[in-house]
Design a protein around this motif. Structure first.
Motif, PDB file in Angstrom:
ATOM      1  N   ALA A 160       0.826  -1.208   0.000  1.00  0.00           N
ATOM      2  CA  ALA A 160       0.000   0.000   0.000  1.00  0.00           C
ATOM      3  C   ALA A 160       0.861   1.260   0.000  1.00  0.00           C
ATOM      4  CB  ALA A 160      -0.936  -0.006   1.208  1.00  0.00           C
ATOM      5  N   VAL A 161       1.931   1.248   0.796  1.00  0.00           N
ATOM      6  CA  VAL A 161       2.819   2.417   0.860  1.00  0.00           C
ATOM      7  C   VAL A 161       3.507   2.626  -0.489  1.00  0.00           C
ATOM      8  CG1 VAL A 161       4.928   3.325   1.907  1.00  0.00           C
ATOM      9  CG2 VAL A 161       3.183   2.271   3.346  1.00  0.00           C
ATOM     10  N   ARG A 162       3.960   1.552  -1.103  1.00  0.00           N
ATOM     11  CA  ARG A 162       4.640   1.660  -2.401  1.00  0.00           C
ATOM     12  C   ARG A 162       3.735   2.284  -3.449  1.00  0.00           C
ATOM     13  NH1 ARG A 162       9.277  -1.344  -2.835  1.00  0.00           N
ATOM     14  NH2 ARG A 162       9.702  -2.764  -1.107  1.00  0.00           N
ATOM     15  N   ALA A 163       2.462   1.923  -3.400  1.00  0.00           N
ATOM     16  CA  ALA A 163       1.499   2.445  -4.379  1.00  0.00           C
ATOM     17  C   ALA A 163       0.915   3.783  -3.953  1.00  0.00           C
ATOM     18  CB  ALA A 163       0.376   1.424  -4.601  1.00  0.00           C
ATOM     19  N   GLN A 164       1.358   4.305  -2.795  1.00  0.00           N
ATOM     20  CA  GLN A 164       0.868   5.583  -2.279  1.00  0.00           C
ATOM     21  C   GLN A 164      -0.657   5.570  -2.132  1.00  0.00           C
ATOM     22  OE1 GLN A 164       3.197   8.602  -1.530  1.00  0.00           O
ATOM     23  NE2 GLN A 164       4.035   6.583  -1.154  1.00  0.00           N
ATOM     24  N   VAL A 165      -1.181   4.460  -1.651  1.00  0.00           N
ATOM     25  CA  VAL A 165      -2.621   4.317  -1.441  1.00  0.00           C
ATOM     26  C   VAL A 165      -3.053   5.302  -0.356  1.00  0.00           C
ATOM     27  CG1 VAL A 165      -4.450   2.746  -0.690  1.00  0.00           C
ATOM     28  CG2 VAL A 165      -2.593   1.900  -2.142  1.00  0.00           C
ATOM     29  N   PRO A 166      -4.070   6.133  -0.614  1.00  0.00           N
ATOM     30  CA  PRO A 166      -4.421   7.174   0.366  1.00  0.00           C
ATOM     31  C   PRO A 166      -5.099   6.677   1.633  1.00  0.00           C
ATOM     32  CG  PRO A 166      -5.856   7.285  -1.569  1.00  0.00           C
ATOM     33  CD  PRO A 166      -4.785   6.304  -1.894  1.00  0.00           C
ATOM     34  N   ILE A 167      -5.797   5.527   1.569  1.00  0.00           N
ATOM     35  CA  ILE A 167      -6.524   5.015   2.740  1.00  0.00           C
ATOM     36  C   ILE A 167      -6.096   3.575   3.015  1.00  0.00           C
ATOM     37  CG2 ILE A 167      -8.779   4.484   3.739  1.00  0.00           C
ATOM     38  CD1 ILE A 167      -8.494   7.404   3.366  1.00  0.00           C
ATOM     39  N   ILE A 168      -5.692   3.292   4.252  1.00  0.00           N
ATOM     40  CA  ILE A 168      -5.299   1.942   4.663  1.00  0.00           C
ATOM     41  C   ILE A 168      -6.086   1.544   5.900  1.00  0.00           C
ATOM     42  CG2 ILE A 168      -3.411   0.531   5.588  1.00  0.00           C
ATOM     43  CD1 ILE A 168      -1.463   2.282   4.019  1.00  0.00           C
ATOM     44  N   PHE A 169      -6.649   0.348   5.864  1.00  0.00           N
ATOM     45  CA  PHE A 169      -7.266  -0.253   7.044  1.00  0.00           C
ATOM     46  C   PHE A 169      -6.625  -1.623   7.244  1.00  0.00           C
ATOM     47  CE2 PHE A 169     -10.847   2.604   5.948  1.00  0.00           C
ATOM     48  CZ  PHE A 169     -11.089   3.161   7.194  1.00  0.00           C
ATOM     49  N   ALA A 170      -6.055  -1.862   8.425  1.00  0.00           N
ATOM     50  CA  ALA A 170      -5.454  -3.165   8.701  1.00  0.00           C
ATOM     51  C   ALA A 170      -5.780  -3.590  10.131  1.00  0.00           C
ATOM     52  CB  ALA A 170      -3.943  -3.117   8.502  1.00  0.00           C
ATOM     53  N   VAL A 171      -6.232  -4.825  10.267  1.00  0.00           N
ATOM     54  CA  VAL A 171      -6.437  -5.426  11.586  1.00  0.00           C
ATOM     55  C   VAL A 171      -5.465  -6.595  11.683  1.00  0.00           C
ATOM     56  CG1 VAL A 171      -8.039  -6.573  13.152  1.00  0.00           C
ATOM     57  CG2 VAL A 171      -8.864  -4.739  11.664  1.00  0.00           C
ATOM     58  N   PRO A 172      -4.325  -6.404  12.356  1.00  0.00           N
ATOM     59  CA  PRO A 172      -3.287  -7.439  12.384  1.00  0.00           C
ATOM     60  C   PRO A 172      -3.708  -8.679  13.166  1.00  0.00           C
ATOM     61  CG  PRO A 172      -2.412  -5.278  12.959  1.00  0.00           C
ATOM     62  CD  PRO A 172      -3.901  -5.170  13.009  1.00  0.00           C
ATOM     63  N   CYS A 173      -2.991  -9.766  12.901  1.00  0.00           N
ATOM     64  CA  CYS A 173      -3.278 -11.028  13.584  1.00  0.00           C
ATOM     65  C   CYS A 173      -1.958 -11.775  13.800  1.00  0.00           C
ATOM     66  CB  CYS A 173      -4.245 -11.859  12.731  1.00  0.00           C
ATOM     67  SG  CYS A 173      -4.718 -13.443  13.459  1.00  0.00           S
ATOM     68  N   CYS A 174      -1.883 -12.533  14.874  1.00  0.00           N
ATOM     69  CA  CYS A 174      -0.773 -13.470  15.096  1.00  0.00           C
ATOM     70  C   CYS A 174       0.597 -12.812  14.941  1.00  0.00           C
ATOM     71  CB  CYS A 174      -0.874 -14.654  14.124  1.00  0.00           C
ATOM     72  SG  CYS A 174      -2.490 -15.436  14.059  1.00  0.00           S
ATOM     73  N   GLN A 175       0.895 -11.834  15.810  1.00  0.00           N
ATOM     74  CA  GLN A 175       2.169 -11.119  15.708  1.00  0.00           C
ATOM     75  C   GLN A 175       3.296 -11.962  16.327  1.00  0.00           C
ATOM     76  OE1 GLN A 175      -0.754  -9.802  16.898  1.00  0.00           O
ATOM     77  NE2 GLN A 175      -0.912  -7.621  16.479  1.00  0.00           N
ATOM     78  N   HIS A 176       3.808 -12.914  15.542  1.00  0.00           N
ATOM     79  CA  HIS A 176       4.821 -13.838  16.071  1.00  0.00           C
ATOM     80  C   HIS A 176       6.243 -13.313  15.944  1.00  0.00           C
ATOM     81  CE1 HIS A 176       1.718 -16.759  16.586  1.00  0.00           C
ATOM     82  NE2 HIS A 176       1.531 -16.963  15.301  1.00  0.00           N
ATOM     83  N   GLU A 177       6.490 -12.458  14.962  1.00  0.00           N
ATOM     84  CA  GLU A 177       7.861 -12.105  14.606  1.00  0.00           C
ATOM     85  C   GLU A 177       8.647 -11.504  15.768  1.00  0.00           C
ATOM     86  OE1 GLU A 177      10.294  -9.433  11.328  1.00  0.00           O
ATOM     87  OE2 GLU A 177       8.416  -8.693  12.170  1.00  0.00           O
ATOM     88  N   LEU A 178       8.172 -10.429  16.352  1.00  0.00           N
ATOM     89  CA  LEU A 178       8.926  -9.781  17.421  1.00  0.00           C
ATOM     90  C   LEU A 178       8.894 -10.599  18.705  1.00  0.00           C
ATOM     91  CD1 LEU A 178       8.220  -5.968  16.960  1.00  0.00           C
ATOM     92  CD2 LEU A 178       9.899  -7.464  15.852  1.00  0.00           C
ATOM     93  N   TYR A 179       7.839 -11.367  18.906  1.00  0.00           N
ATOM     94  CA  TYR A 179       7.771 -12.276  20.063  1.00  0.00           C
ATOM     95  C   TYR A 179       8.954 -13.253  20.011  1.00  0.00           C
ATOM     96  CZ  TYR A 179       6.129 -16.070  23.074  1.00  0.00           C
ATOM     97  OH  TYR A 179       6.023 -17.041  24.037  1.00  0.00           O
TER      98      TYR A 179
END
Length: 416
Positions: free
Chosen positions: A278-297
């Protein structure tokens, strides 16, 4: 053909439905209230109405006695351009043009009476944008409603989740409408990790069918059978501008001109892939509901002994697995917000749905706003500075930073 009314006549038409809820939106120019809602309540056994208005993001409530109801409703028809009235057996939809002409654009007879009781009583009446009692083909086939439009008990959490998401969409409807007016083209939306596409179908229904906005919605998911089912359902519903494809988010760049990216409950770093696209395409509106944040854990767990050796501030958070997991989840979404800000987005992190329905209840809402160059650069620099301190303090290497390396300007990358 639409029926034309004066404010007083429109109020009378609403009263004839035995109002349960009456919602006003799209304020006229010069009105500082952004929306208003009137609902039927019972106080000490007597019928009354509660009026809730929103001004400067604050809600104000007052009780309206039945004898003052007609005048109050007529007044609000002069303040707002759109109104939706839910009665016991009917739903009415009104639109008003810039000249103040009020038109009844749609009248729906409900197969099952809508009452205060079956809405849950005084404290539980919900202003659902997809109402109960109105059968919709896609919700019936997805197992959310039965043929009469009643929501199935085991799917009520999903029904609430869909409506909650549409409330956020209603808040950006003026932007969508303005974009369509300027471009003359359908508003393009991509739903990454769409799954069974509850939200894709709900978005199409609300924006295209209800709000009469031309949209083009594209859903993407890894599962072949899911995509085949969703494609067939869209065809049966006659949703010609709703299509689906099988694929991986990381291999699916968004086309220039995409107006909104939606990504709900994509697991772990799949959310980061969606945000980066989305950032690469410069999308003006983003909605995200994350799930299962394993990486930093996982990263924090591997550093536990180092934290112990250094008597690190993080050590107490590592002694209990559930604390570590929840902290890592919050840290992940904090990092995502800062990196989006570093790319020029204004970010809000909000509750999506109550934790009793899902523990994955954080929604990231990012908007690409036009600001002065100086202000934008200051906000980016602040975000980068805060991100660097967090990264160094907790010894983490987030995937999203790597995905955005070539998007964040070289000057700012020096500070990462």
């Amino acid at each position: 053909m639409s029926t034309i009314y004066t404010p007083e006549q429109a109020a009378h038409e609403c009263l004839n439905t035995s109002i349960i809820q009456l919602s006003f939106s799209r304020p006229r120019k010069g009105i500082d209230e952004t929306k208003a809602r009137l609902r039927h309540i019972t106080i000490k056994g007597k019928a009354a109405y509660q009026l809730e208005t929103v001004k400067n993001k604050q809600a104000f409530q007052k009780t309206i006695e039945p004898e003052a109801l007609s005048g109050t409703i007529a007044e609000y028809f002069t303040r707002f351009k759109a109104a939706e009235c839910r009665g016991q057996k009917e739903q009415l939809f009104f639109l008003q043009n810039n000249k103040g002409t009020i038109a009844l654009t749609k009248r729906i007879s409900c197969s099952a009476p809508l009452t205060e009781n079956n809405c849950g009583g005084h404290n539980k009446i919900k202003n659902y944008l997809i109402p109960e009692g109105t059968p919709l083909a896609f919700l019936i086939e997805q197992g959310v409603m039965n043929a009469e439009g009643a929501v199935l008990k085991q799917k009520y959490h999903k029904f609430r989740q869909i409506n909650k998401f549409l409330e956020f969409i209603a808040g950006i409807e003026p932007f969508i409408r303005d974009t369509v007016a300027r471009s003359g083209k359908p508003f393009p939306i991509t739903d990454f990790g769409c799954g069974k596409a509850y939200l894709s179908f709900a978005l199409y229904y609300y924006l295209h069918e209800r709000q009469e906005l031309p949209v083009r919605i594209h859903g993407l998911d890894l599962k072949t059978e899911v995509i085949e089912h969703c494609s067939a359902l869209a065809k049966r519903c006659g949703y010609t501008n709703l299509d689906f494809a099988e694929g991986n988010i990381g291999d699916h760049p968004l086309p220039d001109g995409t107006g909104m990216m939606v990504c709900l409950h994509a697991c772990d770093t799949a959310t980061d892939l969606a945000l980066a696209q989305a950032v690469r395409a410069q999308v003006p509106i983003i909605f995200a509901v994350p799930c299962c944040q394993h990486e930093l854990y996982a990263q924090l767990k591997t550093r536990k002994e180092t934290f112990r050796t250094e008597d690190h501030l993080m050590l107490p958070f590592m002694e209990h697995g559930i604390i570590t997991e929840r902290f890592a989840s919050l840290l992940t979404d904090t990092v995502r917000a800062l990196l989006l800000q570093a790319c020029g987005y204004t970010v809000q992190i909000m509750e999506f749905i109550e934790t009793e329905h899902t523990p994955k209840n954080i929604l990231i809402h990012a908007v690409k706003k036009t600001q002065s160059t100086g202000q934008t650069e200051r906000l980016k620099e602040t975000a980068i500075r805060q991100y660097r301190r967090i990264k160094e303090s907790f010894c983490i290497e987030p995937t999203l930073e790597q995905l955005l390396k070539d998007v964040i300007p070289a000057k700012q990358q020096e500070n990462l």
